[in-house]
Motif scaffolding. Structure first.
Motif, PDB file in Angstrom:
ATOM      1  N   ASN A   7       0.852  -1.183   0.000  1.00  0.00           N
ATOM      2  CA  ASN A   7       0.000   0.000   0.000  1.00  0.00           C
ATOM      3  C   ASN A   7       0.892   1.239   0.000  1.00  0.00           C
ATOM      4  OD1 ASN A   7      -1.743   2.112   0.587  1.00  0.00           O
ATOM      5  ND2 ASN A   7      -2.767   1.082   2.276  1.00  0.00           N
ATOM      6  N   PRO A   8       0.822   2.096  -1.035  1.00  0.00           N
ATOM      7  CA  PRO A   8       1.702   3.271  -1.084  1.00  0.00           C
ATOM      8  C   PRO A   8       1.432   4.271   0.043  1.00  0.00           C
ATOM      9  CG  PRO A   8       0.044   3.363  -2.830  1.00  0.00           C
ATOM     10  CD  PRO A   8      -0.036   1.987  -2.232  1.00  0.00           C
ATOM     11  N   ARG A   9       0.298   4.132   0.734  1.00  0.00           N
ATOM     12  CA  ARG A   9      -0.009   5.033   1.839  1.00  0.00           C
ATOM     13  C   ARG A   9       0.652   4.572   3.139  1.00  0.00           C
ATOM     14  NH1 ARG A   9      -4.824   5.765   3.847  1.00  0.00           N
ATOM     15  NH2 ARG A   9      -4.843   8.055   3.785  1.00  0.00           N
ATOM     16  N   ALA A  40     -10.250  -3.091 -10.016  1.00  0.00           N
ATOM     17  CA  ALA A  40     -11.249  -2.032  -9.992  1.00  0.00           C
ATOM     18  C   ALA A  40     -11.598  -1.670  -8.558  1.00  0.00           C
ATOM     19  CB  ALA A  40     -12.503  -2.481 -10.747  1.00  0.00           C
ATOM     20  N   ALA A  41     -12.002  -0.431  -8.360  1.00  0.00           N
ATOM     21  CA  ALA A  41     -12.351   0.038  -7.026  1.00  0.00           C
ATOM     22  C   ALA A  41     -13.611  -0.659  -6.522  1.00  0.00           C
ATOM     23  CB  ALA A  41     -12.557   1.546  -7.047  1.00  0.00           C
ATOM     24  N   ASN A  77      -7.559   2.836   2.952  1.00  0.00           N
ATOM     25  CA  ASN A  77      -6.425   1.922   2.778  1.00  0.00           C
ATOM     26  C   ASN A  77      -6.812   0.704   1.940  1.00  0.00           C
ATOM     27  OD1 ASN A  77      -4.251   3.215   4.049  1.00  0.00           O
ATOM     28  ND2 ASN A  77      -4.948   2.586   6.074  1.00  0.00           N
ATOM     29  N   LEU A  78      -8.000   0.179   2.140  1.00  0.00           N
ATOM     30  CA  LEU A  78      -8.446  -0.958   1.329  1.00  0.00           C
ATOM     31  C   LEU A  78      -8.509  -0.581  -0.146  1.00  0.00           C
ATOM     32  CD1 LEU A  78     -11.257  -2.412   3.629  1.00  0.00           C
ATOM     33  CD2 LEU A  78      -9.058  -3.486   3.108  1.00  0.00           C
ATOM     34  N   ALA A  80      -6.124  -0.608  -5.750  1.00  0.00           N
ATOM     35  CA  ALA A  80      -5.485   0.129  -6.845  1.00  0.00           C
ATOM     36  C   ALA A  80      -4.067  -0.388  -7.096  1.00  0.00           C
ATOM     37  CB  ALA A  80      -5.460   1.617  -6.514  1.00  0.00           C
ATOM     38  N   SER A  81      -3.334  -0.718  -6.012  1.00  0.00           N
ATOM     39  CA  SER A  81      -1.968  -1.237  -6.175  1.00  0.00           C
ATOM     40  C   SER A  81      -1.956  -2.589  -6.874  1.00  0.00           C
ATOM     41  CB  SER A  81      -1.284  -1.366  -4.817  1.00  0.00           C
ATOM     42  OG  SER A  81      -1.026  -0.098  -4.264  1.00  0.00           O
TER      43      SER A  81
END
Length: 330
Positions: A201-203, A273-274, A262-263, A268-269
């Motif tokens: 997760n880039p966050r 699809a969202a 975060n999910l 996305a990573s």
């Protein structure tokens, strides 16, 4: 004595992901269904079964009765026991579980070490050697201060026991505190004869790179795992953590919002699809039983139609009130 080992030859076709669903049904009849790889009951009064594919999880559900969780594969399934470990396999997939009593093995660290040593030894002898997803449930997870906290002792023991278990990289994972016997440790996993793709997760800082303030041994897991056929994402326990810090102390709604953010970042990573749908079973672990209805209402509003199993569990950081994991199918 290990029974019924399957042929270790690897099928070149990508393995279709196990189908995970929640079911209100009888344990015996569900185990009789074709392709049942594993079945999980929640709550102390969940039906018992000696079948190696069944695990009575040490977490209480907020639904009465709580549904069963079912894993099914497109192949015949064999199963057996190897000491404290029980397992099942079919179609290139492997379920393995172990339950240990800390009073017989010393403390949280030594018990976690033994659990991971035994799982490592067992999986290494199988055709399905790629561990994709692990669940860890231990009692009194937040008891103790600083490095004496039981979760940190568990992390120490897990790292000591895994050896080169995860030489390819860490699997997706969850670690939650149950409210049953505080000496009881349960660990179970899903492995395959083909590898998956780890997702971060880039966050968030990758868990194994957490700074020293979170313990001598950082947690050992990927944020998610894309399964071999790219048809499902196994999502690790996800909470209101940004960077490496917990966010929104004591604010349940803000933590839920951050967790859903975060999910979505994990989806996305993974180039998925969202959003989640009716075929994306999730678990929400809620620290305080008095928050359960609020969490249920929040998730029904934000994730309409998504099956969510609400469980009473303590998050690995005492300031976190809720954690969500689960599955997203392509």
């Amino acid at each position: 004595m290990v029974q019924g080992c399957e042929n270790p030859l690897i099928d070149p076709l990508p393995r279709r992901a196990p189908r995970v669903s929640y079911r209100y049904a009888e344990v015996a009849s569900t185990l009789d269904e074709p392709g049942t790889l594993a079945l999980f009951g929640f709550a102390a009064d969940a039906p018992a079964s000696a079948d190696p594919r069944y695990l009575q999880v040490a977490l209480e559900g907020f639904d009465a009765p709580a549904p069963l969780e079912l894993w099914q594969v497109d192949a015949p399934v064999s199963c057996g026991r190897d000491g404290a470990l029980h397992w099942s396999s079919g179609g290139g997939w492997l379920f393995a579980a172990i339950e240990l009593d800390e009073r017989e093995h010393g403390d949280a660290a030594s018990t976690a070490k033994l659990a991971y040593e035994q799982l490592h030894h067992f999986v290494a002898a199988r055709g399905a050697q790629h561990v994709l997803r692990v669940w860890n449930y231990l009692g009194a997870i937040n008891h103790g201060e600083g490095d004496a906290e039981r979760y940190k002792h568990f992390c120490d023991g897990r790292a000591a026991g895994m050896g080169d278990f995860f030489v390819e990289g860490f699997p997706a994972a969850t670690a939650i505190g149950h409210h049953g016997d505080p000496h009881r440790l349960q660990v179970y996993l899903l492995a395959c004869d083909q590898g998956g793709s780890r997702v971060e997760n880039p966050r968030q800082v990758s868990a194994w790179r957490y700074p020293r303030q979170y313990g001598r041994t950082p947690p050992s897991f990927a944020r998610a795992m894309l399964l071999p056929a790219l048809d499902a994402l196994a999502i690790s326990g996800t909470a209101a953590v940004v960077g490496h810090a917990s966010a929104h102390h004591d604010d349940l709604d803000a933590q839920l919002d951050e967790t859903l953010t975060n999910l979505e970042a994990v989806l996305a990573s993974a180039d998925m699809a969202a959003g989640f749908d009716t075929h994306s079973p999730l678990k929400a672990y809620v620290r305080h039983s008095t928050d359960a209805q609020h969490v249920r209402d929040f998730l029904k509003r934000r994730l309409p139609g998504v099956p969510v199993l609400l469980l009473h569990g303590d998050i690995c950081r005492s300031e976190l009130l809720v954690e969500i994991d689960g599955w997203r199918y392509a």
